[in-house]
Enzyme design. Structure first.
Site, short mmCIF file in Angstrom:
data_model
loop_
_atom_site.label_atom_id
_atom_site.label_comp_id
_atom_site.label_asym_id
_atom_site.label_seq_id
_atom_site.Cartn_x
_atom_site.Cartn_y
_atom_site.Cartn_z
N CYS A 12 41.33 38.69 39.53
CA CYS A 12 40.12 39.40 39.93
C CYS A 12 39.46 40.03 38.70
O CYS A 12 40.16 40.61 37.88
CB CYS A 12 40.50 40.48 40.94
SG CYS A 12 39.11 41.37 41.62
N PRO A 13 38.18 39.86 38.57
CA PRO A 13 37.18 39.35 39.51
C PRO A 13 36.79 37.89 39.27
O PRO A 13 35.83 37.40 39.87
CB PRO A 13 35.98 40.26 39.26
CG PRO A 13 36.01 40.47 37.78
CD PRO A 13 37.50 40.56 37.45
#
Length: 80
Positions: A12-13
């Site tokens: 992430c992201p």
């Protein structure tokens, strides 16, 4: 047949950002299959679909680990 985007190994992201960028490059109605093993992708990718107007057609455990999302690109999806 859906195009496949393998995002396994990314954290992430990055999975959601790369999914958003790829969807923006596809025509409306195109199908994209996304493979991701980051646990947050299970939250982020459905949220992206809701926010950008894409249809999350299917979410399945991937045979190679992680999750496989099948997405139909919407008309109003925005670029990353």
């Amino acid at each position: 047949m859906a195009e496949e985007l393998d995002l396994r190994g990314l954290k992430c992201p990055l999975p959601v950002l790369r999914t958003q960028k790829r969807l923006a490059a596809l025509p409306a109605g195109a199908m994209l299959r996304v493979l991701a093993d980051d646990p947050l992708a299970a939250i982020d990718i459905p949220h992206l679909c809701r926010e950008d107007g894409h249809a999350l057609v299917e979410t399945l455990p991937s045979t190679s680990g992680g999750v496989a999302f099948t997405i139909r690109r919407g008309i109003r999806g925005s670029a990353a």
